[in-house]
Design a protein around this motif. Structure first.
Motif, PDB file in Angstrom:
ATOM      1  N   CYS A 150       0.832  -1.202   0.000  1.00 49.25           N
ATOM      2  CA  CYS A 150       0.000   0.000   0.000  1.00 49.25           C
ATOM      3  C   CYS A 150       0.868   1.254   0.000  1.00 49.25           C
ATOM      4  O   CYS A 150       1.976   1.259   0.557  1.00 49.25           O
TER       5      CYS A 150
ATOM      6  N   THR B  63       0.312   5.843   0.102  1.00 53.73           N
ATOM      7  CA  THR B  63      -0.589   6.989   0.214  1.00 53.73           C
ATOM      8  C   THR B  63       0.150   8.248  -0.210  1.00 53.73           C
ATOM      9  O   THR B  63       1.382   8.309  -0.213  1.00 53.73           O
TER      10      THR B  63
ATOM     11  N   ARG C  65       4.313   7.782   1.424  1.00 52.66           N
ATOM     12  CA  ARG C  65       4.328   6.788   2.498  1.00 52.66           C
ATOM     13  C   ARG C  65       3.940   5.423   1.951  1.00 52.66           C
ATOM     14  O   ARG C  65       3.110   5.322   1.048  1.00 52.66           O
TER      15      ARG C  65
ATOM     16  N   GLN D   1       2.828   1.329   3.208  1.00 51.22           N
ATOM     17  CA  GLN D   1       2.294   0.542   4.313  1.00 51.22           C
ATOM     18  C   GLN D   1       2.082  -0.897   3.860  1.00 51.22           C
ATOM     19  O   GLN D   1       1.833  -1.161   2.684  1.00 51.22           O
ATOM     20  N   SER D   2       2.144  -1.831   4.790  1.00 52.23           N
ATOM     21  CA  SER D   2       1.933  -3.237   4.474  1.00 52.23           C
ATOM     22  C   SER D   2       0.536  -3.450   3.915  1.00 52.23           C
ATOM     23  O   SER D   2      -0.436  -2.834   4.360  1.00 52.23           O
TER      24      SER D   2
ATOM     25  N   GLY E 213      -2.678  -2.229   5.767  1.00 54.97           N
ATOM     26  CA  GLY E 213      -2.600  -0.869   5.249  1.00 54.97           C
ATOM     27  C   GLY E 213      -3.923  -0.405   4.660  1.00 54.97           C
ATOM     28  O   GLY E 213      -4.883  -1.169   4.527  1.00 54.97           O
TER      29      GLY E 213
END
Length: 333
Positions: free
Chosen positions: A50, A52, A276, A278-279, A283
């Motif tokens: 993921c 963002t 950013r 994320q897992s 996420g």
């Protein structure tokens, strides 16, 4: 737009437009047959990460479409980098294509969701051909693919040669963040005068392309690891470029490229910024179905039959994996 798009989940793709087609459930079953079971994961693009960030629109796209995303301003995005395939444990070096999915959050609770690939075309152009391609890749009783099945598929579908030739001429990138990503399918942009034009788009990285090297083979997850490490240095950026079709350009066949001049004449609509990662396990992209038919006002689907197929199959995959996750959660509790 959110409500009507999931009408495809019921099963058949519209007969009036595409003729008799395989059910979406069959296509998802065919994805599952290419690997051992991986409950809780997407049936395609199973391995991913993921991200963002936001999209800084410069307002140039407003000349082509009334979509609010093209009005000058900043819009939040949730995305997911991945590689095609149904095995979440597949080594990154085995994939020749990178993928990038995005959800733009827009005013009035609208969304624009798009799934893009690092190749500008698909191997095949119809749901039936997708089903046949996946069936040719199915594992047999020994757990292996039968090369004769794929050879037979390629004889029946010579259009797939264009995709193979493109991949052979464009070695995979060394990272998620130095690849360009293409919409592949065409869409209709509608402007303030209700004039419609067919377009394709791509996001072009600020980071120069670098070919995958042998040094990556020691880390089966180098794509995600490299992305996280690079983001520690600061945000990543891509330019959103919109190419407009001219008469004679194919707008319903994702196996065919447009003339190179379309990209040279493309419109720069703004900057995509990713800051950013994320897992994917927990996420923000985990529970998003990146359905390409979730579109804001001002962007419409073309008659490309793959769009309905992707929408329907994504929904079936989403329903299956979320049901599996619910069972896991209930069992833990």
């Amino acid at each position: 737009m959110l409500g009507g798009v999931f009408a495809y989940v019921a099963g058949w793709f519209p007969r009036a437009t595409y003729g008799a087609q395989p059910r979406a459930q069959w296509i998802v079953d065919a994805f599952e047959a290419t690997t051992r079971p991986h409950p809780g994961f997407r049936r395609n693009h199973a391995k991913g990460i993921c991200v963002t960030g936001h999209f800084d629109s410069n307002g140039n796209g407003a000349a082509l479409s009334t979509a609010s995303v093209f009005e000058a301003g900043t819009y939040p995005v949730i995305g997911r980098f991945s590689a095609p395939g149904s095995n979440p444990s597949q080594a990154d070096a085995e994939s020749s294509v990178r993928s990038f999915a995005l959800l733009f959050s827009l005013p009035g609770d609208e969304q624009w969701r798009t799934g893009m690939n690092s190749a500008p075309i698909f191997a095949v152009g119809t749901p039936q051909a997708v089903f046949e391609q996946l069936s040719a890749r199915a594992l047999d009783a020994t757990g292996h693919q039968n090369p004769a099945h794929m050879a037979a598929f390629l004889r029946k579908h010579p259009e797939a040669q264009a995709f193979d030739a493109w991949v052979a001429a464009h070695p995979p990138s060394s990272a998620f963040f130095n690849a360009a990503y293409f919409s592949v399918d065409a869409f209709r942009f509608v402007d303030h005068e209700r004039r419609a034009q067919y377009v394709r788009w791509r996001v072009v990285p600020e980071t120069p392309y670098q070919q995958l090297g042998e040094d990556a083979e020691g880390d089966p997850d180098f794509l995600a690891h490299g992305l996280v490490k690079r983001l520690e240095q600061g945000p990543l950026r891509w330019r959103l470029m919109i190419s407009v079709a001219k008469p004679g350009d194919p707008v319903d066949d994702a196996t065919r490229q447009w003339p190179a001049q379309r990209d040279r004449d493309s419109i720069d609509a703004g900057t995509l910024v990713i800051d950013r990662a994320q897992s994917q396990i927990d996420g923000p992209c985990r529970d998003i179905n990146f359905d390409p038919l979730i579109l804001p006002q001002g962007i419409e689907a073309s008659n490309d039959p793959l769009l309905a197929a992707r929408s329907s199959a994504y929904a079936v995959s989403f329903a299956r994996r979320t049901k599996e996750e619910a069972r896991f959660s209930a069992a833990r509790n």
